[in-house]
Enzyme design. Sequence first.
Site, PDB file in Angstrom:
ATOM      1  N   ARG A  64       0.832  -1.207   0.000  1.00 54.77           N
ATOM      2  CA  ARG A  64       0.000   0.000   0.000  1.00 54.77           C
ATOM      3  C   ARG A  64       0.870   1.261   0.000  1.00 54.77           C
ATOM      4  O   ARG A  64       0.513   2.271  -0.591  1.00 54.77           O
ATOM      5  CB  ARG A  64      -0.880  -0.018   1.259  1.00 54.77           C
ATOM      6  N   THR A 107     -15.617  14.219  -0.419  1.00 55.76           N
ATOM      7  CA  THR A 107     -17.052  14.312  -0.200  1.00 55.76           C
ATOM      8  C   THR A 107     -17.585  12.948   0.215  1.00 55.76           C
ATOM      9  O   THR A 107     -17.184  11.917  -0.319  1.00 55.76           O
ATOM     10  CB  THR A 107     -17.772  14.877  -1.437  1.00 55.76           C
ATOM     11  N   HIS A 108     -18.482  12.967   1.200  1.00 56.76           N
ATOM     12  CA  HIS A 108     -18.970  11.723   1.801  1.00 56.76           C
ATOM     13  C   HIS A 108     -20.501  11.772   1.897  1.00 56.76           C
ATOM     14  O   HIS A 108     -21.056  12.792   2.320  1.00 56.76           O
ATOM     15  CB  HIS A 108     -18.349  11.578   3.205  1.00 56.76           C
ATOM     16  N   ASP A 140      -7.830  13.815   6.384  1.00 60.58           N
ATOM     17  CA  ASP A 140      -6.742  13.533   7.317  1.00 60.58           C
ATOM     18  C   ASP A 140      -6.492  12.025   7.316  1.00 60.58           C
ATOM     19  O   ASP A 140      -7.003  11.314   6.442  1.00 60.58           O
ATOM     20  CB  ASP A 140      -7.041  14.109   8.711  1.00 60.58           C
ATOM     21  N   ALA A 141      -5.749  11.529   8.309  1.00 56.43           N
ATOM     22  CA  ALA A 141      -5.354  10.117   8.276  1.00 56.43           C
ATOM     23  C   ALA A 141      -6.491   9.168   8.670  1.00 56.43           C
ATOM     24  O   ALA A 141      -6.375   7.960   8.501  1.00 56.43           O
ATOM     25  CB  ALA A 141      -4.147   9.904   9.188  1.00 56.43           C
ATOM     26  N   GLY A 142      -7.596   9.687   9.173  1.00 55.42           N
ATOM     27  CA  GLY A 142      -8.699   8.832   9.601  1.00 55.42           C
ATOM     28  C   GLY A 142      -9.664   8.530   8.459  1.00 55.42           C
ATOM     29  O   GLY A 142      -9.482   8.971   7.325  1.00 55.42           O
TER      30      GLY A 142
HETATM   31  C1  GAR Z   1     -20.627   9.981  -3.787  1.00 52.76           C
HETATM   32  O1  GAR Z   1     -21.891   9.931  -3.172  1.00 52.76           O
HETATM   33  C2  GAR Z   1     -19.521  10.121  -2.760  1.00 52.76           C
HETATM   34  O2  GAR Z   1     -19.894  10.864  -1.637  1.00 52.76           O
HETATM   35  C3  GAR Z   1     -19.295   8.686  -2.380  1.00 52.76           C
HETATM   36  O3  GAR Z   1     -19.336   8.009  -3.592  1.00 52.76           O
HETATM   37  C4  GAR Z   1     -20.273   8.652  -4.463  1.00 52.76           C
HETATM   38  C5  GAR Z   1     -19.593   8.856  -5.794  1.00 52.76           C
HETATM   39  O4  GAR Z   1     -20.503   9.218  -6.782  1.00 52.76           O
HETATM   40  N1  GAR Z   1     -18.056   8.558  -1.689  1.00 52.76           N
HETATM   41  C6  GAR Z   1     -17.896   7.804  -0.599  1.00 52.76           C
HETATM   42  O5  GAR Z   1     -18.761   7.056  -0.167  1.00 52.76           O
HETATM   43  C7  GAR Z   1     -16.543   7.915   0.070  1.00 52.76           C
HETATM   44  N2  GAR Z   1     -16.603   7.475   1.422  1.00 52.76           N
HETATM   45  P1  GAR Z   1     -19.981   9.688  -8.222  1.00 52.76           P
HETATM   46  O6  GAR Z   1     -18.923   8.679  -8.672  1.00 52.76           O
HETATM   47  O7  GAR Z   1     -21.198   9.636  -9.087  1.00 52.76           O
HETATM   48  O8  GAR Z   1     -19.431  11.068  -8.062  1.00 52.76           O
END
Ligand code: GAR
Length: 200
Positions: A64, A107-108, A140-142
């Site tokens: 990794r 973005t989450h 960040d690292a989390g």
């Molecule tokens: C988005 O909803 C994003 O927040 C999520 O994947 C989707 C990507 O959609 N990311 C995560 O879950 C990260 N933890 P997209 O490929 O259509 O932009």
Amino acid sequence: MRVVVLVSGTGSNLQALLDAAASPDYGVEIVAVGSDRPGVLGLERAETAGIPTFVVGLKEFESREEWDAALTAAVAEYEPELVVLAGFMKLVGERFLSAYGGRTVNTHPALSPSFPGAHGAADALAYGVKITGATLFVVDAGVDTGVIISQVAVPVQDDDDVESLHERIKVVERQMLVDSVGRIAREGLVVSGRRAAFGR
Ligand code: GAR
């Protein structure tokens, strides 16, 4: 502001950024799009927009750490001022954070600190919350623990399944991402402890 976007899949958030960046007033130039997976729609969207792409797959490396170093080097070639993780489903490592920590955002699809990880919408639905949403944060690292830049709320409907809920989240998530990345480019971002605000 020079921006590299990293994706792993569909790339609808990337598309929203590409559309916004077509206007010079937006203040963002997407200089490259990278992925950990070849052949994904996100890369196709970038190619259609005439943006250079690169792929750094985890399986191509013995560890990794080596993957993380290669990803960092691939991003560095484009000299970004900001890196946007837009549906990038891998955790970046130490090397990446030492180069781009503080200027990488992700973005989450949940309201942090609830439901971190790869299944934000599914986990919120399974828990039974009535309001969920999307969060933009400084990486960040989390796992989804970084300083929060923006959040938007989305009510859960009684007849939602994971797909319908995630799709409704993504509609407001894209707008939040576009608004916030544009503001970072034009106004800057100040982080003080756990708190972030646009400005210089
Ligand atoms: C988005 O909803 C994003 O927040 C999520 O994947 C989707 C990507 O959609 N990311 C995560 O879950 C990260 N933890 P997209 O490929 O259509 O932009």
